[in-house]
Design a protein around this motif. Structure first.
Motif, PDB file in Angstrom:
ATOM      1  N   THR A  67       0.723  -1.358  -0.112  1.00  0.00           N
ATOM      2  CA  THR A  67       0.161  -0.041  -0.122  1.00  0.00           C
ATOM      3  C   THR A  67       0.876   1.085  -0.040  1.00  0.00           C
ATOM      4  N   TYR A  68       0.912   1.977  -0.970  1.00  0.00           N
ATOM      5  CA  TYR A  68       1.622   3.271  -0.930  1.00  0.00           C
ATOM      6  C   TYR A  68       0.910   4.316  -0.272  1.00  0.00           C
ATOM      7  N   ARG A  69       1.664   4.875   0.580  1.00  0.00           N
ATOM      8  CA  ARG A  69       1.204   5.787   1.431  1.00  0.00           C
ATOM      9  C   ARG A  69       1.757   7.301   0.995  1.00  0.00           C
ATOM     10  N   ARG A  70       2.663   7.178   0.200  1.00  0.00           N
ATOM     11  CA  ARG A  70       3.300   8.406  -0.428  1.00  0.00           C
ATOM     12  C   ARG A  70       3.151   8.161  -1.896  1.00  0.00           C
TER      13      ARG A  70
ATOM     14  N   ILE B 205       5.665   4.451   4.243  1.00  0.00           N
ATOM     15  CA  ILE B 205       6.077   5.094   3.161  1.00  0.00           C
ATOM     16  C   ILE B 205       5.556   4.000   2.180  1.00  0.00           C
ATOM     17  N   VAL B 206       5.937   2.817   1.930  1.00  0.00           N
ATOM     18  CA  VAL B 206       5.027   1.790   1.253  1.00  0.00           C
ATOM     19  C   VAL B 206       4.756   0.775   2.230  1.00  0.00           C
ATOM     20  N   LEU B 211       8.954   4.789   7.723  1.00  0.00           N
ATOM     21  CA  LEU B 211      10.143   5.262   7.492  1.00  0.00           C
ATOM     22  C   LEU B 211      11.441   4.616   7.956  1.00  0.00           C
ATOM     23  N   PRO B 212      11.336   4.203   9.156  1.00  0.00           N
ATOM     24  CA  PRO B 212      12.523   3.764   9.994  1.00  0.00           C
ATOM     25  C   PRO B 212      12.896   2.328   9.539  1.00  0.00           C
TER      26      PRO B 212
END
Lengths: 125, 391
Positions: A67-70, B205-206, B211-212
């Motif tokens: 799932t792409y959140r960005r 992010i995905v 992010l970490p």
């Protein structure tokens, strides 16, 4: 340049041409007819170098999804999903996912692949 | 442990300035790192007779050209090449250098990686947004929206989680453990303590990567000098010995394959263990290529240290963190230390084995497994390194 700009790679042309005609295609060995992973230039089973494209039934099961959140491209505003599907023909295909980004999904769930206006996508069967 | 005589040694180590800002081109950083490594080895430039160059697969060929030879005025090269196998390249350069010094083709080979993904007009995120081909169909990843290595690895990571019945918190202990190492490492870029709460609250992010879970890219360069094992004591730096290595390259067809190996890492590991006459049980510390947290779990399993599906529990028990039984990525790795592709784990191994890891220094680093991983789990190379010339 649009993410949908056509590929100039000759090997994959029949795949894209199939989509343009509303047909999902997969590869088989021209000699032994077994399904081959997308990208194979030779048969992994009989060493024959000839491959042939066949229409796929459009049924499969869900192997994995992300799932792409960005966002990375204007054509794909987040959130959205991308799926890895194993077609019933026995090969894996990456596909855009049709369905909510929050819907619960299960590995192994039956999926349908549809082709509309030259674009393929997968959704729960 | 069977007895193993070192095959070659790493006798020099040098850095080109690591930075989140653009301070100079990859080519300039490579020159800086090479000069530092040659000096560190106690050698003169004219004693360098081999040069192996590893550039980022995302950088154009001219970013790190063979002209490095002229840049550095290396007049006595007897071997030189660019090695291109993505994230497995750096470990491969060390392997080819070792074979060259073993055969007498060269005496002192410099291996270098340099990259400058962060530019005034390019963020790290933009630099690594290019799709990684995993579909077999050219251009198809973009048409599916699968951008960046993040998406390609997230797909494998999600399949791993579902296959073993784990949830998306399984990667947290990897990120937290490595941050704990980084906190005590002045060279690491991300040193602020990371709590489980902060990890869970970090932006996706995905999914399943927050992010970490993703590497921290920097500009910079790392160079090492590889020399014959017998010459390792000649220089001023504490020698680091190379006892085994291996490679394995295969596609990744997921966890429901036809009984075939999951990735080529298993083959790379078996080859390295056989060469050194050891087993995975002899490994006392690891520096694992960790562009994403998930890769650490998979590597621990593929290299035979954990059973399939058991690495998450092993890491969650603190075994790889400071104080654990199998210290892993002891500078913070690519997640919290710095991401310079395959040279990050090699740099961390060098510092540990030379006793230069400061507050993170292990009493006895023992036999260290160092890995490289390229493409989307397709290309693997491993090294076995030790302070001891003889195991």
């Amino acid at each position: 340049m649009s993410v949908f700009a056509p590929s100039t790679d000759t090997w994959s042309q029949p795949f894209y041409e199939g989509l343009a005609q509303g047909e999902l295609r997969y590869c088989v060995c021209a000699a032994c007819s077994r399904a081959l992973p997308y990208g194979a230039r030779v048969c992994r089973y009989c060493d024959s170098a000839g491959i042939a494209w066949r229409p796929a039934a459009g049924a499969g099961r869900l192997c994995a999804w992300v799932t792409y959140r960005r966002g990375f491209a204007p054509e794909f505003p987040p959130p959205y999903r991308v799926a890895m599907v194993e077609l019933q023909e026995g090969v894996r295909l990456l596909l855009p996912w049709q369905g909510g980004a929050e819907d619960p999904l299960r590995q192994g769930a039956p999926v349908r692949v549809t082709v509309e206006s030259g674009r393929a996508s997968a959704h729960l069967a | 442990m069977a007895s193993s005589q070192a095959k070659a040694a790493l006798t020099g180590f040098g850095l080109g300035q690591l930075s989140r800002n653009f301070t100079g081109s990859a080519r300039q950083l490579a020159v800086e790192a090479i000069l530092a490594a040659v000096k560190d080895a106690g050698l003169r430039r004219d004693e360098i007779d081999g040069l192996l160059i590893n550039r980022s697969p995302l950088a154009p060929p001219e970013a790190l050209p063979l002209h490095l030879q002229e840049d550095l005025q290396l007049a006595n090269l007897r071997m030189m090449s660019g090695i291109e196998a993505e994230g497995s390249s750096a470990a491969q350069t060390v392997q080819y250098a070792a074979m060259a010094v073993m055969t007498g083709m060269a005496r002192h080979v410099v291996c270098v990686f340099a990259d400058d993904p962060i530019r005034p007009a390019t963020t790290a995120g933009q630099a690594f947004a290019e799709p990684v081909p995993i579909s077999g169909i050219e251009g198809w990843e973009k048409q599916c929206g699968l951008f960046g290595a993040t998406g390609a690895y997230a797909m494998a990571a999600q399949e791993y989680l579902a296959h073993y019945g784990l949830d998306d918190t399984a990667f947290a202990p990897v990120a937290l453990g490595q941050r704990a190492w980084a906190e005590r490492n002045p060279r690491a870029f991300l040193r602020a303590p990371l709590t489980r709460e902060a990890y869970l609250a970090a932006p996706w992010i995905v999914e399943p990567f927050r992010l970490p879970d993703c590497a921290y890219p920097v500009n910079g360069a790392v160079a090492v000098v590889v020399s014959a094992a017998a010459r390792a004591q000649d220089g001023p730096a504490p020698p680091v010995y190379l006892h085994g290595w291996g490679q394995g390259h295969g596609g990744f067809q997921g966890f429901h394959g036809r009984g075939e190996a999951l990735t080529g890492a298993g083959r790379a590991g078996r080859m390295a263990y056989a060469m050194a006459g050891v087993t995975p049980a002899d490994i006392s510390a690891c520096q694992i290529y960790d562009a994403f947290s998930f890769v650490v779990l998979l590597a621990l399993e593929e290299y035979g240290i954990c059973k399939p599906g058991e690495a998450a529990a092993f890491v969650a028990a603190g075994e790889t963190a400071p104080g654990g039984r199998l210290p892993c990525n002891t500078g913070g790795g690519q997640l919290s230390g710095f991401y310079l592709q395959g040279m990050t784990p090699i740099a961390e191994a060098m510092l540990q084995l030379r006793g230069e890891s400061g507050d993170n220094q292990l009493q006895n680093p023992g036999l260290m497994l160092v890995t490289g991983n390229g493409g989307r789990l397709e290309y693997h190379a491993a090294l076995l390194m030790s302070r001891e010339a003889r195991l």
